[in-house]
Motif scaffolding. Sequence first.
Motif, short mmCIF file in Angstrom:
data_model
loop_
_atom_site.label_atom_id
_atom_site.label_comp_id
_atom_site.label_asym_id
_atom_site.label_seq_id
_atom_site.Cartn_x
_atom_site.Cartn_y
_atom_site.Cartn_z
N GLU A 178 -6.79 1.72 14.46
CA GLU A 178 -6.91 0.77 13.37
C GLU A 178 -7.29 -0.49 13.61
OE1 GLU A 178 -5.89 1.32 10.07
OE2 GLU A 178 -6.25 -1.03 10.02
N TYR B 2 2.44 6.09 -1.06
CA TYR B 2 2.98 7.07 -0.19
C TYR B 2 4.63 7.26 0.01
CZ TYR B 2 -1.59 7.34 1.67
OH TYR B 2 -3.08 7.55 2.03
N LEU C 84 -13.76 1.72 13.96
CA LEU C 84 -14.51 3.13 13.81
C LEU C 84 -15.82 2.71 14.44
CD1 LEU C 84 -15.52 5.62 12.28
CD2 LEU C 84 -15.46 4.11 10.37
N TYR D 184 0.77 -1.35 0.06
CA TYR D 184 -0.01 -0.01 0.02
C TYR D 184 0.95 1.30 -0.01
CZ TYR D 184 -3.85 2.93 1.53
OH TYR D 184 -4.66 3.87 1.67
C1 LIG Z 1 -8.20 2.58 2.31
S1 LIG Z 1 -7.34 2.19 3.82
C2 LIG Z 1 -7.14 4.03 4.51
C3 LIG Z 1 -5.60 4.22 5.32
C4 LIG Z 1 -5.25 5.32 5.67
N1 LIG Z 1 -6.10 6.19 6.52
C5 LIG Z 1 -4.78 6.33 4.35
O1 LIG Z 1 -5.13 7.59 4.38
O2 LIG Z 1 -4.35 5.82 3.46
C6 LIG Z 1 -8.62 1.75 4.99
C7 LIG Z 1 -8.07 1.67 6.39
O3 LIG Z 1 -9.30 1.50 7.11
C8 LIG Z 1 -8.61 0.10 8.13
N2 LIG Z 1 -10.24 -0.35 8.73
C9 LIG Z 1 -11.10 -1.33 7.92
N3 LIG Z 1 -12.20 -1.35 8.87
C10 LIG Z 1 -11.99 -0.53 9.91
C11 LIG Z 1 -12.88 -0.40 10.74
N4 LIG Z 1 -13.89 -0.98 11.31
N5 LIG Z 1 -12.44 0.41 12.09
C12 LIG Z 1 -11.08 1.16 11.65
N6 LIG Z 1 -10.33 0.88 10.57
C13 LIG Z 1 -10.78 0.02 9.90
C14 LIG Z 1 -8.07 -0.61 7.14
O4 LIG Z 1 -7.63 -1.66 8.01
C15 LIG Z 1 -7.20 0.35 6.66
O5 LIG Z 1 -6.18 0.82 7.38
#
Ligand SMILES: C[S@@+](CC[C@H](N)C(=O)[O-])C[C@H]1O[C@@H](n2cnc3c(N)ncnc32)[C@H](O)[C@@H]1O
Length: 261
Positions: A88, A31, A144, A26
């Motif tokens: 996370e 990044y 979340l 990723y």
């Molecule tokens: C598309 S990535 C975005 C990561 C980062 N915030 C970025 O800006 O690149 C989505 C993120 O949400 C996390 N995630 C998935 N379900 C989640 C949940 N229920 N609560 C918190 N984080 C979650 C994933 O593990 C992943 O790290």
Amino acid sequence: MTSVPPAADQKLNDDVLWDDFDPGVYISHNYLEMQAVDEEILSHVRDHFSDHFRGRGRVASGIDVGAGPNLYPALAMLPWCDRITLLERSARNLEYLRRQCPDYAPHWDQFWNVLCKDEAYATLGMTPRVRFKEAIQQPESGSLFDLCADTRRWDLGTMFFVAESITTSLAEFRRGVGCFMNALNSGAPFAAAFMEHSEGYRVGSHEFPARDIDESEVRAVLGGYADHVEIHRTANPKQLVRDGYTGMILACGQRKERRDE
Ligand SMILES: C[S@@+](CC[C@H](N)C(=O)[O-])C[C@H]1O[C@@H](n2cnc3c(N)ncnc32)[C@H](O)[C@@H]1O
């Protein structure tokens, strides 16, 4: 009473193996080298926080929800709060964050340099690595969606590419944004970024779901919780570095006065 079965192609947050998310892949895609679109987004976030906090003291707490392997939302909060929670769900992303805390990787410096175009960042009084380590201490494992029932409140918040990028369900997307807003104190400034019209995304050999949303959906869902919302949309085709979407939406605003206080 009968419950409505979910659509066959629906993927809810709990249906996904988040531990399959590969932070190394990723990061290399998104990044390792700063993309123009991230520079633009980060500049807006910097200005939003800086305008809000100018002339006020530092607040106690900030939170980055669904931090994943992205440090720049937390870097943007560094001058403004004592402690930062990185929340996370994925064990691999948490492990990545834990390893970054004592001394984050050099490629994050290009993001810090963008922030330093504002004096508050440039004159932090200590190196950003020391401040980062002091502010974060321990990334937090959690969801979340648990923030809806959490009694803790934060004074500053970010959520980048999460609510729409962890489910195909519109109801879950809306609930996710609501839970993020529930975590914030009255008046707390926030920045939330969303992929526009995303079809889902791939990290290495794994597919992850997304909910197709647009600016009007973001405005509508935030409208119930936030004041002074400013939306910045980036849709330059040359900047579509990630796959299967049409642009990025950044929403900056302030949490409305809460009725439960
Ligand atoms: C598309 S990535 C975005 C990561 C980062 N915030 C970025 O800006 O690149 C989505 C993120 O949400 C996390 N995630 C998935 N379900 C989640 C949940 N229920 N609560 C918190 N984080 C979650 C994933 O593990 C992943 O790290």
